[in-house]
Design an enzyme around this catalytic site. Structure first.
Site, PDB file in Angstrom:
ATOM      1  CE  LYS A  13      58.173  31.818  44.021  1.00  0.00           C
ATOM      2  NZ  LYS A  13      58.909  33.003  44.398  1.00  0.00           N
ATOM      3  NE  ARG A  88      60.489  30.478  49.744  1.00  0.00           N
ATOM      4  CZ  ARG A  88      59.971  31.563  49.186  1.00  0.00           C
ATOM      5  NH1 ARG A  88      58.666  31.752  49.167  1.00  0.00           N
ATOM      6  NH2 ARG A  88      60.747  32.462  48.651  1.00  0.00           N
ATOM      7  NE  ARG A 124      62.258  41.253  43.789  1.00  0.00           N
ATOM      8  CZ  ARG A 124      62.125  39.940  43.924  1.00  0.00           C
ATOM      9  NH1 ARG A 124      61.235  39.288  43.191  1.00  0.00           N
ATOM     10  NH2 ARG A 124      62.885  39.259  44.766  1.00  0.00           N
ATOM     11  NE  ARG A 157      61.553  40.637  48.371  1.00  0.00           N
ATOM     12  CZ  ARG A 157      61.159  39.424  48.007  1.00  0.00           C
ATOM     13  NH1 ARG A 157      60.198  39.288  47.111  1.00  0.00           N
ATOM     14  NH2 ARG A 157      61.694  38.358  48.533  1.00  0.00           N
ATOM     15  NE  ARG A 168      65.262  35.967  48.849  1.00  0.00           N
ATOM     16  CZ  ARG A 168      65.073  37.001  48.025  1.00  0.00           C
ATOM     17  NH1 ARG A 168      65.976  37.954  47.928  1.00  0.00           N
ATOM     18  NH2 ARG A 168      63.980  37.079  47.319  1.00  0.00           N
TER      19      ARG A 168
HETATM   20  P1  AMP Z   1      59.253  35.665  48.559  1.00  0.00           P
HETATM   21  O1  AMP Z   1      58.487  36.942  48.542  1.00  0.00           O
HETATM   22  O2  AMP Z   1      58.466  34.501  48.041  1.00  0.00           O
HETATM   23  O3  AMP Z   1      60.609  35.790  47.900  1.00  0.00           O
HETATM   24  O4  AMP Z   1      59.539  35.340  50.114  1.00  0.00           O
HETATM   25  C1  AMP Z   1      60.284  36.227  50.911  1.00  0.00           C
HETATM   26  C2  AMP Z   1      60.683  35.552  52.213  1.00  0.00           C
HETATM   27  O5  AMP Z   1      59.515  35.210  52.965  1.00  0.00           O
HETATM   28  C3  AMP Z   1      61.445  34.232  52.079  1.00  0.00           C
HETATM   29  O6  AMP Z   1      62.825  34.423  51.838  1.00  0.00           O
HETATM   30  C4  AMP Z   1      61.172  33.610  53.440  1.00  0.00           C
HETATM   31  O7  AMP Z   1      61.945  34.218  54.447  1.00  0.00           O
HETATM   32  C5  AMP Z   1      59.714  33.994  53.676  1.00  0.00           C
HETATM   33  N1  AMP Z   1      58.793  32.981  53.106  1.00  0.00           N
HETATM   34  C6  AMP Z   1      57.994  33.135  52.021  1.00  0.00           C
HETATM   35  N2  AMP Z   1      57.295  32.023  51.783  1.00  0.00           N
HETATM   36  C7  AMP Z   1      57.655  31.131  52.732  1.00  0.00           C
HETATM   37  C8  AMP Z   1      57.285  29.774  53.013  1.00  0.00           C
HETATM   38  N3  AMP Z   1      56.408  29.114  52.258  1.00  0.00           N
HETATM   39  N4  AMP Z   1      57.848  29.185  54.092  1.00  0.00           N
HETATM   40  C9  AMP Z   1      58.716  29.834  54.881  1.00  0.00           C
HETATM   41  N5  AMP Z   1      59.122  31.097  54.658  1.00  0.00           N
HETATM   42  C10 AMP Z   1      58.599  31.755  53.606  1.00  0.00           C
END
Ligand code: AMP
Length: 218
Positions: A13, A88, A124, A157, A168
């Site tokens: 995404k 989320r 990644r 990351r 996750r």
């Molecule tokens: P992502 O880059 O979307 O994979 O997000 C990385 C991390 O950021 C997630 O595993 C969460 O710890 C935090 N995170 C991202 N978006 C949210 C959200 N909408 N609500 C809570 N935590 C978030």
């Protein structure tokens, strides 16, 4: 066009959101990038947030909601945006629905097989300031480990390891049961438009499908 892009970690995404942002000239708002940026800039102040992210858990609603809302209030969002990684959870989805009022938005969800997700996440690399995403196998940078645009170092990351990815994914699937039925109901009552698309193919084929859906609502 207001777009919410849903999908598990590693579903593709972030990559698609960046392409769509360029194709439709709308800002890409990634909740994860917003968080990584503040942590990168101020490690000490946000070390608790960093730890939560490292463990693959969700950060608290009030922080993420205030960050996303602050970003949505910027003038570049008036004609549209593509939101990635938010909502989320069902609470965030309900908040966003109330916040956005009666305006219609498009919810696109990528469905990607776990084996593909693991393969993607393994390779990644990201540029932490811009959020640009590379992959050592599928989309390598021109020079190994270096961002194509700034010449700065790419990083892995700290949540892109098998153990955290598994956590996750489990959290995503658990929250997604409620999110998906929420959006199905909203779709049936005509309040939003909701599509689920397979995210297993290559970047260009998936983008073609997303584009054809978006174009049909322009
Ligand atoms: P992502 O880059 O979307 O994979 O997000 C990385 C991390 O950021 C997630 O595993 C969460 O710890 C935090 N995170 C991202 N978006 C949210 C959200 N909408 N609500 C809570 N935590 C978030």
């Amino acid at each position: 066009m207001y777009i919410v892009l849903l999908g598990s970690p590693g579903s593709g995404k972030g990559t698609q959101a960046k392409i769509i942002s360029n194709q439709y000239n709308i800002p890409h708002i990634s909740a994860g990038d917003l968080l990584r940026f503040i942590v990168y800039k101020n490690k000490e102040k946000y070390k608790d947030i960093n730890n939560i992210m490292k463990k693959g858990q969700l950060v608290n609603n009030s922080l993420i909601i205030s960050m996303v809302v602050r970003r949505l209030l910027k003038s570049d969002c008036c004609n549209g945006f593509i939101l990635d990684g938010f909502p989320r959870s069902i609470n965030q989805a309900i908040f966003f629905k109330k916040y956005f009022g009666s305006s219609i938005y498009l919810v696109l969800e990528l469905l990607t097989l776990n084996e593909i997700i693991f393969d993607r996440v393994k390779g990644r690399l990201i540029h932490p300031i811009s959020g640009r995403i590379y992959n050592t196998k599928f989309f390598p940078p021109i020079n190994k480990g270096i961002d194509d645009f700034t010449g700065e170092k790419l990083i892995r990351r700290n949540d892109d390891n098998e153990e955290t990815l598994l956590k996750r994914l489990m959290l995503y699937y658990k929250n997604n049961i409620l999110l998906s039925s929420f959006y199905n109901r909203q779709n049936l009552s005509g309040r939003i438009i909701y599509y689920r698309i397979y995210g297993n193919g290559n970047v260009y084929d998936i983008n073609k499908i997303l584009k054809s859906i978006i174009n049909s609502y322009l």
